[in-house]
Write an enzyme that holds these catalytic residues in place. Structure first.
Site: not given
Lengths: 322, 286
Positions: A45, A66, A91, A117, A125, A175
């Site tokens: 991704s 992370e 994140f 993203h 999402d 994204r």
């Protein structure tokens, strides 16, 4: 000089900015053997996979961790490496802010953070995955450079430029495929804002995907209003010279970003110019709310991030100017 | 590097303890129990185990010591001064405006300090990164990470333990100050860690346990750790918080405060008595 010639054509190519992250990492990796890439279980991704395929021994999979990723990167940087840490912006830097603050920024380690993203255009999402606070989180940290490139090509350039400068850098990108409005020949320099369309009546300072929306808005208002559009890809350090010259000329300011209004790029611009220039100003951004699931264009419209919203903001400041 | 005899090392540890007390009373704030408790471990590390050159603090092949629990900075600062990284008079500036001896360590301010630390749980990840860089660059340096037991309550610590276990990072040696105190009480009351040995073993680490006041034992454990090439090693150093000062020993109340001037006078006298061989530490080494 800055833009492709066909930006308003239906044939303009749409490319996810994250692709530029992947290709930028590979370019940076070819330039310097010290470039290493870390990823927290999102290599496909974030497109960091491209680097993994080219330089497998310099790619580090850390799993869903992370905080550890940020710390390992700091340790690598303290040992001469140029680490890029890759995840979704919610994140990283969302989850690991304290590690970025102390292990990276306070130590001034040469770590680059790729926040994928970013923005509401992540879409279906939903709110948990839509980073709308990351610019605020990063720009408040001393030693940090914050980049928010406009398209895939500029994201690639931002990655390469970040690899060549010393110190922490945050690069934010989305994204969804967005129009490639810059060209491979467009110059890119960290800290140098670009006037991508000249105008005399209102200045629109935009970053990320909103640069294109600002250009659409400027076209829609032409020739009634002459709108200047600034691609402010470097949120920190701000190019105060370019911004204040433009606003001194137009005497009206609109900022536009796919981020919360509070603490974002527009907020940074208003802080910087507020003391110097008393001009009408409006912010286009998310208004202190979380997003939700939906298709990206639906969300951009509902949350006030479309070119129409920029048009309305331009009209507002235009009126107040008189 | 100079080889020190055991009595020499014990003598150095005593001087470091005295410096810790002097620094803290002068600063008027800071942590007492942890630094005193780790004086013997730091002596073992800097005067027998670590490979470094104080005249070239950034020598690429040096062993690294990452201090994860930054609040025990006084023991690091005092040890680095004794090791020759800077003049001992610098110690007088601890926690004062403009001093490179920050309340919690700041990398780049002082030669010999390898990382910034304070917020708990951040050190082991950085040590992992340094060890990984060493593997990538085919260096033979060892990375030592000093951690508190309390900071095993931070999730990041376990993320790093998991990672090092997976990568069989034998270039990494962790030393845990197992003193069983934290700010709010005894670690085993606040949030128990036992069985700590089994936890580390379950994460694919090799575990050694030592009396953290037995300098010889600490040195031997570090040698064993270096000889183990298939796993990262953790040395659980059982220490007494406040070691050397009777009224501080075992008391979590002394985690985060400095002695008053009067208390410091008593403390220095007690530490001196230990050195002159009528104290209680010595017998363990006989």
């Amino acid at each position: 000089m800055y833009l492709a010639t066909n930006i308003f054509s239906k044939k303009i190519s749409l490319v996810p900015p994250r692709n530029g992250y992947g290709s930028g990492l590979v370019c940076a990796g070819k330039v310097s053997p010290n470039v290493v890439v870390l990823c927290a279980d999102l290599s496909e991704s974030t497109r960091s996979q491209a680097f993994q395929k080219t330089f497998p021994s310099r790619f580090i999979e850390v799993g869903v961790a992370e905080q550890n990723m940020a710390g390992i990167a700091a340790g690598l940087a303290l040992s001469g490496k140029i680490p890029f840490i890759s995840s979704y912006a919610v994140f990283s830097p969302g989850r690991n802010w304290d590690q970025i603050r102390v292990s990276i920024c306070y130590s001034n380690t040469n770590v680059k953070i790729g926040g994928a993203h970013a923005g509401i255009s992540v879409g279906p999402d939903g709110a948990t995955h839509q980073a709308l606070e990351d610019i605020a989180l990063m720009r408040v940290l001393p030693n940090m450079t914050v980049l928010c490139p406009a398209d895939a090509l500029e994201t690639e350039k931002a990655v390469i430029a970040a690899s060549k400068m010393n110190g922490p850098v945050y690069i934010r990108f989305g994204r969804e495929p967005v129009p490639v409005i810059t060209t491979s020949h467009s110059p890119f320099r960290i800290g140098k804002a670009q006037i991508v369309k000249q105008g005399t009546d209102v200045t629109v300072v935009a970053c990320g995907s909103m640069v294109y929306e600002a250009l659409i808005a400027a076209r829609a208002l032409s020739p009634k209003l002459s709108v200047e559009v600034v691609n402010n890809h470097t949120v920190k350090p701000l190019d105060i010279g370019t911004l204040s010259r433009s606003v001194s000329k137009t005497r009206a300011l609109v900022t536009a970003e796919e981020h919360q209004k509070a603490g974002g790029m527009g907020s940074a611009v208003l802080e910087a110019l507020g003391a110097k220039l008393a001009v009408p100003a409006e912010q286009v951004g998310v208004n202190d709310t979380f997003g939700e699931s939906g298709k990206p264009p639906e969300l951009m419209k509902k949350y006030g991030l479309s070119s129409d919203d920029i048009v309305r903001a331009i009209m507002k400041v235009g009126k107040r100017k008189r | 590097m100079k080889r020190y005899s055991l009595p020499d090392l014990e003598n150095i540890a005593t001087h470091i303890r005295q410096d810790i007390i002097t620094m803290l009373v002068r600063a008027g704030s800071g942590h007492s129990a942890g630094p005193l408790g780790m004086a013997d471990v730091f002596t073992a590390l800097y005067f027998s185990v670590l490979k470094y050159d104080p005249r070239r603090p950034l020598w690429p092949d040096r062993d690294r010591l990452v201090l994860s629990c930054g609040h025990i900075a006084p023991v690091l600062y005092a040890t680095l001064a004794h090791a020759g990284f800077y003049a001992k008079k610098e110690l007088r500036t601890l926690r004062q405006l403009g001093s490179p001896l920050q309340g919690h360590p700041h990398v780049g301010e002082l030669p010999g300090v390898e990382n910034s630390g304070g917020p708990l749980g951040q050190g082991l990840s950085q040590a992992v990164g340094m060890a990984l860089a060493g593997v990538m660059d085919k260096k033979s340096y060892q990375v030592y990470c000093v951690m508190s037991d309390g900071e095993h309550q931070e999730g990041q610590t376990w993320e790093a333990i998991l990672f090092a276990g997976k990568h069989k990072l034998a270039q990494l040696t962790a030393l845990v100050d197992r003193n069983n105190i934290q700010i709010d009480g005894f670690v085993e009351d606040v949030m128990p860690l036992e069985p700590l040995r089994k936890k580390y073993e379950a994460f694919n680490w090799h575990v050694l346990e030592v009396d953290g006041h037995n300098i010889q034992q600490v040195i031997e454990a570090c040698q064993t750790a270096r000889a183990i090439t298939e796993k990262p090693v953790v040395i659980l150093c059982h220490t007494v918080p406040g070691r050397g000062v009777d009224f501080m020993e075992y008391k979590f109340e002394w985690h985060g405060k400095p002695p008053s001037k009067r208390e410091a006078t008593v403390a220095l006298e007690e530490i001196r008595r230990v050195r002159t061989l009528d104290g209680k530490i010595v017998s363990e080494h006989e």
